[in-house]
Scaffold this motif. Sequence first.
Motif, PDB file in Angstrom:
ATOM      1  N   PRO A   5     -10.727 -23.928  19.468  1.00 20.34           N
ATOM      2  CA  PRO A   5     -10.165 -23.295  20.679  1.00 20.34           C
ATOM      3  C   PRO A   5     -10.164 -21.770  20.652  1.00 20.34           C
ATOM      4  O   PRO A   5     -10.455 -21.157  21.675  1.00 20.34           O
ATOM      5  CB  PRO A   5      -8.750 -23.847  20.751  1.00 20.34           C
ATOM      6  N   LEU A   6      -9.878 -21.152  19.540  1.00 16.63           N
ATOM      7  CA  LEU A   6      -9.849 -19.690  19.470  1.00 16.63           C
ATOM      8  C   LEU A   6     -11.230 -19.087  19.731  1.00 16.63           C
ATOM      9  O   LEU A   6     -11.359 -18.241  20.628  1.00 16.63           O
ATOM     10  CB  LEU A   6      -9.301 -19.205  18.121  1.00 16.63           C
ATOM     11  N   ALA A  11     -15.059 -16.551  23.388  1.00 20.10           N
ATOM     12  CA  ALA A  11     -16.429 -16.650  23.904  1.00 20.10           C
ATOM     13  C   ALA A  11     -16.433 -16.657  25.429  1.00 20.10           C
ATOM     14  O   ALA A  11     -17.271 -15.996  26.060  1.00 20.10           O
ATOM     15  CB  ALA A  11     -17.106 -17.906  23.366  1.00 20.10           C
ATOM     16  N   LEU A  12     -15.507 -17.371  26.022  1.00 20.56           N
ATOM     17  CA  LEU A  12     -15.407 -17.384  27.490  1.00 20.56           C
ATOM     18  C   LEU A  12     -15.088 -15.996  28.028  1.00 20.56           C
ATOM     19  O   LEU A  12     -15.693 -15.545  29.006  1.00 20.56           O
ATOM     20  CB  LEU A  12     -14.345 -18.390  27.937  1.00 20.56           C
ATOM     21  N   ALA A  13     -14.143 -15.319  27.392  1.00 21.22           N
ATOM     22  CA  ALA A  13     -13.792 -13.964  27.825  1.00 21.22           C
ATOM     23  C   ALA A  13     -14.984 -13.023  27.665  1.00 21.22           C
ATOM     24  O   ALA A  13     -15.259 -12.193  28.549  1.00 21.22           O
ATOM     25  CB  ALA A  13     -12.596 -13.451  27.032  1.00 21.22           C
ATOM     26  N   THR A  44     -20.310  -7.842  23.429  1.00 18.22           N
ATOM     27  CA  THR A  44     -20.333  -8.973  22.502  1.00 18.22           C
ATOM     28  C   THR A  44     -19.620  -8.619  21.196  1.00 18.22           C
ATOM     29  O   THR A  44     -18.841  -9.413  20.662  1.00 18.22           O
ATOM     30  CB  THR A  44     -21.781  -9.399  22.214  1.00 18.22           C
ATOM     31  N   GLY A  45     -19.875  -7.421  20.710  1.00 18.82           N
ATOM     32  CA  GLY A  45     -19.223  -6.968  19.476  1.00 18.82           C
ATOM     33  C   GLY A  45     -17.719  -6.923  19.596  1.00 18.82           C
ATOM     34  O   GLY A  45     -17.001  -7.337  18.683  1.00 18.82           O
ATOM     35  N   PHE A  46     -17.224  -6.447  20.728  1.00 18.82           N
ATOM     36  CA  PHE A  46     -15.778  -6.390  20.932  1.00 18.82           C
ATOM     37  C   PHE A  46     -15.184  -7.797  20.947  1.00 18.82           C
ATOM     38  O   PHE A  46     -14.137  -8.042  20.336  1.00 18.82           O
ATOM     39  CB  PHE A  46     -15.442  -5.644  22.226  1.00 18.82           C
ATOM     40  N   GLY A  47     -15.862  -8.727  21.611  1.00 17.33           N
ATOM     41  CA  GLY A  47     -15.374 -10.107  21.650  1.00 17.33           C
ATOM     42  C   GLY A  47     -15.337 -10.738  20.269  1.00 17.33           C
ATOM     43  O   GLY A  47     -14.366 -11.398  19.892  1.00 17.33           O
ATOM     44  N   ILE A  48     -16.396 -10.533  19.492  1.00 20.68           N
ATOM     45  CA  ILE A  48     -16.455 -11.085  18.133  1.00 20.68           C
ATOM     46  C   ILE A  48     -15.395 -10.436  17.249  1.00 20.68           C
ATOM     47  O   ILE A  48     -14.690 -11.115  16.498  1.00 20.68           O
ATOM     48  CB  ILE A  48     -17.861 -10.904  17.539  1.00 20.68           C
ATOM     49  N   THR A  80     -23.240 -16.132  24.151  1.00 16.04           N
ATOM     50  CA  THR A  80     -24.665 -15.944  24.426  1.00 16.04           C
ATOM     51  C   THR A  80     -25.233 -17.098  25.245  1.00 16.04           C
ATOM     52  O   THR A  80     -25.977 -16.877  26.209  1.00 16.04           O
ATOM     53  CB  THR A  80     -25.448 -15.804  23.106  1.00 16.04           C
ATOM     54  N   LEU A  81     -24.890 -18.325  24.879  1.00 19.32           N
ATOM     55  CA  LEU A  81     -25.377 -19.474  25.633  1.00 19.32           C
ATOM     56  C   LEU A  81     -24.889 -19.444  27.076  1.00 19.32           C
ATOM     57  O   LEU A  81     -25.652 -19.707  28.007  1.00 19.32           O
ATOM     58  CB  LEU A  81     -24.952 -20.775  24.954  1.00 19.32           C
ATOM     59  N   LEU A  82     -23.625 -19.112  27.270  1.00 16.85           N
ATOM     60  CA  LEU A  82     -23.073 -19.046  28.629  1.00 16.85           C
ATOM     61  C   LEU A  82     -23.738 -17.938  29.444  1.00 16.85           C
ATOM     62  O   LEU A  82     -24.076 -18.141  30.614  1.00 16.85           O
ATOM     63  CB  LEU A  82     -21.556 -18.835  28.579  1.00 16.85           C
TER      64      LEU A  82
END
Length: 150
Positions: A5-6, A11-13, A44-48, A80-82
Amino acid sequence: MKNFPLPIRFALATAIALISYFLVLSIFELHVNIYYSLFNGFITGFGIYEAIRYRRHELKEHFSYFQGFATGIITGFIATLLFTLFFAVYATEINTSFLGELSAPWFNNQNFKVIAFFTVAIMGFATSIVLTLSFMQLFKASNNPVVKAV
């Protein structure tokens, strides 16, 4: 399954941020300039980074390198997939002239759709791997022994 879930939430955000950025660029007709896609790496980096940081905060002393790495990879790959899925729908259904405008400076190839989707996905996956490895250098536990002053 408890660990998913985390990364999925982050990833959604991240995917929403990537899609929003792309749509803002499209409003100003800047989405055909590939140089603006460099900012996708920062998003992407910020999300990761935030996903790994949150996982570390959540697990405290039980946080391991593998857990952080898995969190970063799952977050980046799902985002990335989304985004790639959105990009494919946008390019084939919403703005069908987009890929022609994007490819015009380089080549006139009918197979550019496949090349473009593949490139978007590979760039996202590569960014996810490199940034996850980089961020884990910040978050991993040190193996250096603690020396007490006498």
